[in-house]
Design a protein around this motif. Structure first.
Motif: not given
Length: 209
Positions: A66-91
């Motif tokens: 929630a924090n990354v999705k709502t507070k990031s200013n990047s247009k292309y940022i993505t947040v993916e949940v994989l079991n016990d991990a979170i992967v944040i990607k941006d371009f």
């Protein structure tokens, strides 16, 4: 309340306030990302920091997403949940250009990926993996529109720059001797990546993984 007790209470409050300030200040420094010839590191000199919290694994994941999705200013940022991990990607297209005159007109894009590993009560933030590169077309001597020499352009952490290769031009933030040559890119990366980490980090207290 008698004067002595009042003085003691004020002294205790000042001590608590100072302790809290110091804790958060140190935590904020720990979450800062620094660029070195060896790559990215946190203020502790490591490639990860561990954040301790009283929340469950699911609560931690939910809060970070929630924090990354709502507070990031990047247009292309993505947040993916994989079991016990979170992967944040941006371009970020056109993120930077070299400070050196031989390539000052070249715009480079930034791609990064950051892994956050989560357990009940704590989580580990790893430094981002970076890719600074671009495809460029040199039309300086082209007669026909949209023609010219196509080449790739990359920027790494340290090495010997090569801007004369017609197919692959290589730039580096530090030269082969560790001297800083791309200050604007270094400063920008440290500022922007530290902000992303700051969105992820619950800056309370750190522990071992």
């Amino acid at each position: 309340m008698n004067p002595t007790a009042n003085i003691m209470l004020r002294s205790i409050l000042v001590t608590i306030t100072f302790a809290l300030y110091t804790t958060f200040d140190v935590a904020a420094q720990d979450a800062s990302v620094f660029v070195s010839p060896d790559g990215l590191k946190f203020a502790n000199g490591q490639i990860f920091i561990v954040v301790e919290t009283g929340d469950s694994k699911d609560e931690i994941i939910s809060n970070i997403v929630a924090n990354v999705k709502t507070k990031s200013n990047s247009k292309y940022i993505t947040v993916e949940v994989l079991n016990d991990a979170i992967v944040i990607k941006d371009f970020i297209p056109g993120y930077t250009k070299t400070d050196k005159s031989a390539g000052s007109a070249y715009q480079l894009d930034l791609s990064y990926k950051m892994l956050v590993e989560v357990k009940d009560g704590r989580y580990k933030i790893n430094v981002p993996e970076l890719d600074i590169a671009a495809n460029q077309k040199y039309d300086g001597f082209a007669v026909v529109a949209n023609s010219g020499v196509q080449f790739t352009l990359t920027m790494g952490f340290s090495g010997k720059r090569d801007v004369w290769n017609n197919k692959e031009k290589k730039l580096f933030i530090f030269d082969e001797k560790g001297k800083l040559v791309e200050k604007s890119t270094k400063d920008k990366l440290e500022k922007d990546l530290s902000r992303v980490v700051d969105l992820v980090a619950d800056q309370t207290k750190k522990s071992d993984w």
